[in-house]
Design a protein around this motif. Structure first.
Motif, mmCIF file in Angstrom:
data_model
loop_
_atom_site.group_PDB
_atom_site.id
_atom_site.type_symbol
_atom_site.label_atom_id
_atom_site.label_comp_id
_atom_site.label_asym_id
_atom_site.label_seq_id
_atom_site.Cartn_x
_atom_site.Cartn_y
_atom_site.Cartn_z
ATOM 1 N N GLY A 1 -21.106 -9.796 7.455
ATOM 2 C CA GLY A 1 -20.792 -8.719 6.528
ATOM 3 C C GLY A 1 -21.661 -8.824 5.296
ATOM 4 O O GLY A 1 -21.565 -9.792 4.544
ATOM 5 N N ASP B 1 -21.508 -4.158 8.345
ATOM 6 C CA ASP B 1 -21.785 -5.168 9.367
ATOM 7 C C ASP B 1 -23.263 -5.111 9.744
ATOM 8 O O ASP B 1 -23.774 -4.061 10.130
ATOM 9 C CB ASP B 1 -20.923 -4.934 10.602
ATOM 10 N N ASN C 1 -23.126 0.670 9.807
ATOM 11 C CA ASN C 1 -23.513 -0.653 10.263
ATOM 12 C C ASN C 1 -24.947 -0.588 10.781
ATOM 13 O O ASN C 1 -25.358 0.420 11.359
ATOM 14 C CB ASN C 1 -22.571 -1.147 11.354
#
Length: 335
Positions: A103, A122, A293
């Protein structure tokens, strides 16, 4: 040229290269022969440089001591097998970082955090890489480039500073040329700056806390006891009058400057000075985080008014505690 190279190799095996002056004489012979060849053949731009370099590399490699050849092969093999190794001449230890996910960024309640560290997203790094165990020192920089530091001899062990992003990239290119010529750089490998994601991934070393060694408590004027074991920063790189009796309002007398690398404790992956001592350039141009992400992120010159700034990470010896965190992002126009 091939015939001349073989002749030089034979001479080298009989006599050995005892001095750099002798090698210089042999390379001068190659240059003179190439010039003469080009003139006789009436080649407009002379003989291609690549042929000369190949000839020089071939002749030099033939005369390398067996032990050195084995060392070169061992380094190349370590790279292929994803093992740690040390770059000769620079004496720089390179540690392997395996691929993985983490993260990236900081939560809103993290002490000292700012909006440009959010949202947390992420990140997946699909390819592993090597990263220097320590920051590049002034001594290591001087081997390949002229140092900008005035007191070069007195600062051999301190991290190089006062260099631009372009200086750092040029240093990487010179290192690539050196290692490729020595036969220590396998095909497809190259040295460069880490991306911002690669930097934070290695800094965190598998943690999600504010620091690689835990959370952060900022006291008064940017002092944080958790930073003392792992980093040089404003709280321990200045000489206070009396920090013990006035932990929230101490007065600075004078500065100490950057410190020699590797004096503080490393993170769990073996990297020193990721936090503090000297800020570090990343490969990326600065941009704000997206909400998506990302796989293997790299920001290349965003057209948003920030395109003249490059990313710096880690904070340095004269930064307060809030600027010395795993997620902290800086930017600098000195690219």
């Amino acid at each position: 040229l091939n015939e001349l190279a073989n002749q030089l190799c034979q001479q080298g095996s009989e006599k050995g290269l005892k001095t750099s002056r002798e090698l210089k004489k042999q390379l001068t012979r190659i240059h003179q022969y190439a010039t003469h060849y080009a003139r006789n053949r009436r080649l407009k731009y002379g003989i291609p440089l690549a042929i000369v370099l190949a000839c020089v590399a071939y002749a030099t490699a033939k005369q390398l001591p067996t032990a050195m050849k084995e060392r070169h092969r061992a380094i190349a093999e370590a790279m292929r097998r994803h093992k740690a190794f040390t770059i000769p001449k620079l004496d720089l230890r390179m540690l392997w970082v395996p691929p993985g996910s983490f993260g990236m960024g900081a939560p809103s309640d993290e002490p000292g955090s700012s909006d440009n560290e959010r949202p947390i997203r992420d990140i997946t790094l699909t390819t592993g890489y090597w990263l220097g165990a320590c920051e590049i020192t002034n001594r290591q920089y001087r081997i390949l480039k002229k140092s900008p530091l005035k007191c070069a001899d007195d600062q051999a062990g301190v991290p190089i500073h006062h260099v631009s992003w372009y200086d750092a990239m040029d240093y990487c290119q010179r290192l690539n040329a050196q290692e490729e010529l020595a036969g220590r750089l396998p095909q497809g490998f190259h040295y460069t700056l880490p991306t911002e994601a690669q930097w934070e991934y290695a800094c965190r070393a598998g943690t999600r806390s504010t620091l690689p060694n835990g959370d952060l408590t900022i006291l008064g004027l940017e002092y944080a006891p958790e930073l003392d074991p792992i980093a040089w920063y404003q709280g321990n790189s200045f000489f206070p009058l009396d920090r013990s009796s006035q932990p929230t309002a101490f007065v600075f007398q004078r500065t100490t400057g950057p410190h020699p690398v590797g004096q503080k404790a490393p993170n769990s992956w073996g990297f020193y000075d990721m936090i503090g001592n000297m800020s570090e350039w990343c490969l990326d141009w600065f941009n704000y985080y997206s909400t998506k992400n990302v796989i293997d992120p790299l920001c290349r010159d965003p057209a948003n008014g920030l395109s003249r700034t490059k990313v710096i990470r880690g904070g340095n010896w004269d930064d307060g505690a809030r600027f010395c965190r795993s997620a902290e992002r800086g930017r600098n126009p000195r690219g």
